[in-house]
Enzyme design. Structure first.
Site, PDB file in Angstrom:
ATOM      1  N   ASN A 179       1.031   3.906  -2.029  1.00  0.00           N
ATOM      2  CA  ASN A 179       1.789   4.596  -0.988  1.00  0.00           C
ATOM      3  C   ASN A 179       3.133   4.982  -1.604  1.00  0.00           C
ATOM      4  OD1 ASN A 179      -0.212   3.913   0.918  1.00  0.00           O
ATOM      5  ND2 ASN A 179       0.779   1.951   1.307  1.00  0.00           N
ATOM      6  N   HIS A 190      10.482   0.711  -5.811  1.00  0.00           N
ATOM      7  CA  HIS A 190      10.076   0.521  -7.201  1.00  0.00           C
ATOM      8  C   HIS A 190       8.635   1.022  -7.369  1.00  0.00           C
ATOM      9  CE1 HIS A 190      10.763  -1.887 -11.008  1.00  0.00           C
ATOM     10  NE2 HIS A 190       9.500  -1.477 -11.129  1.00  0.00           N
ATOM     11  N   HIS A 192       5.050   1.248  -7.703  1.00  0.00           N
ATOM     12  CA  HIS A 192       4.010   0.234  -7.699  1.00  0.00           C
ATOM     13  C   HIS A 192       2.877   0.671  -6.787  1.00  0.00           C
ATOM     14  CE1 HIS A 192       5.882  -0.678  -3.836  1.00  0.00           C
ATOM     15  NE2 HIS A 192       4.846  -1.456  -3.535  1.00  0.00           N
ATOM     16  N   GLN A 194      -1.093  -1.057  -5.024  1.00  0.00           N
ATOM     17  CA  GLN A 194      -1.747  -2.287  -4.589  1.00  0.00           C
ATOM     18  C   GLN A 194      -3.241  -2.200  -4.844  1.00  0.00           C
ATOM     19  OE1 GLN A 194      -0.317  -4.046  -0.778  1.00  0.00           O
ATOM     20  NE2 GLN A 194       0.858  -2.148  -0.563  1.00  0.00           N
TER      21      GLN A 194
END
Length: 368
Positions: A179, A190, A192, A194
């Site tokens: 997202n 930051h 990233h 999932q």
């Protein structure tokens, strides 16, 4: 701690003070120059629950402990940056590595979820796993800022995590996703993503598998082979073509600038790509992300989902691909899921995919 190297990639395993696993990945030998940190030394106490939705035929996850998760902290309290002050530990150590994966401190699913008491609906433990994938140590960067080699490493990391879950025998489906942007609910800026690992087949994976199997039975061909051939022949919706991989605004796009990244050869899992195919796939993904940011000159808010075959059995007919859902339908205009999308499950798109693809092809990528 373990260390392995293959195809010029490296990884090392660690255990955090709270007991969660951490894996660091790199293109060079990994060097850690600080203690392995955790924002809290207390073990994670997650008790996720799933309840069955009888009319939609799907599970709904409940994880009350997630209400306390970190929400848009100031830059000096970035939990995904390497720890700079041992008195205020983050999730990552200082050192030389490219990507990091660790178990989520606020998971929606856990492999050791306790059996819940009977509920008002069909209720069971929320069994599965949730991991965080940190793309870079650069807090201000983007996924598309990774080098070609780092982007290819990310595909290898997704493949490695999927293979690990498959080996455990509990997980039936793995979804890697990102997202990006507060517009889509991001709570940490930051760069990233999932990984959610499910002990069942979620509705989207189930439907994709059913339709792919139907196409294979009716035509004798893998759906992705026929789709890629037809789109290459048509030409008008192909955005970028690397040969072994390509990006397309699909003719059935639900979001205005929705972009799919596909391998040219039908495979179901990232681990089934050859080294050259993985590199082409990585370059195509990076190209697609850069085009979305260049389109309106802003960081495009988006959701990225990586669709791989279910793990319950071999599924060579399932089409490995990545879907990008950009949330701007025009400069400064968000795509909101409204009545027909949420209530009926049918999308309304403001622009034909052929027009959107032409706009993306026309984008200039210098200095994006």
């Amino acid at each position: 701690m373990t260390s392995t190297a293959a195809s010029q990639t490296y990884q090392q395993e660690f255990t955090k003070p709270d007991g969660r696993p951490l894996t660091l990945y790199g293109l060079r030998p990994i060097v850690v120059t600080s203690e392995i940190p955790s924002p809290s030394p207390d073990p994670v106490d997650a008790r996720p629950v799933m309840r069955w939705h009888p009319l939609r035929g799907e599970w709904v996850m409940y994880a009350a402990h997630r209400l306390g998760r970190t929400f848009l902290p100031p830059p000096e309290y970035n939990p995904l940056a390497p720890t700079s002050d041992p008195a205020h530990p983050t999730e990552l150590p200082r050192g030389e590595y490219d990507l990091a994966v660790f178990a989520n401190r606020f998971p929606s699913l856990t492999l050791n979820a306790p059996e819940p008491p009977p509920g008002p609906a069909d209720t069971r433990a929320g069994v599965g796993a949730c991991e965080v994938v940190v793309f870079s140590q650069n807090a201000a960067g983007r996924l598309s800022d990774l080098s070609d080699a780092q982007m290819s490493l990310l595909l290898s990391v997704w493949a490695d995590r999927t293979s690990r879950f498959a080996a455990g025998g509990v997980i039936k489906s793995v979804l890697a996703f990102e997202n990006r942007g507060v517009e889509v609910g991001v709570t940490l800026h930051h760069p990233h993503g999932q990984i959610y690992a499910y002990d069942h087949l979620p509705p989207v994976a189930t439907r994709m598998l059913e339709m792919a199997q139907k196409h294979q039975a009716e035509t004798g061909n893998a759906w992705i082979s026929d789709f890629v051939a037809a789109e290459r022949e048509a030409g008008e919706r192909v955005v970028h073509d690397e040969g072994a991989a390509l990006s397309i605004v699909p003719p059935f796009a639900r979001y205005t600038y929705e972009t799919w990244i596909l391998p040219a050869r039908p495979v179901g899992l990232l681990s089934e790509l050859t080294h050259d195919e993985r590199d082409a796939f990585a370059r195509t993904l990076k190209d697609a992300l850069l085009r979305l940011d260049a389109l309106f000159g802003v960081r495009m808010p988006y959701l990225m989902t990586v669709h791989q075959a279910p793990l319950d059995a071999p599924h060579p007919e399932f089409p490995l691909h990545i879907e990008l859902y950009p949330y701007l339908r025009a400069a400064g205009r968000m795509k909101y899921l409204a009545g027909t999308e949420q209530g009926a499950g049918e999308f309304a798109n403001d622009k034909f995919p052929e027009v959107a693809a032409a706009e993306l092809r026309a984008v200039t990528l210098e200095d994006v």
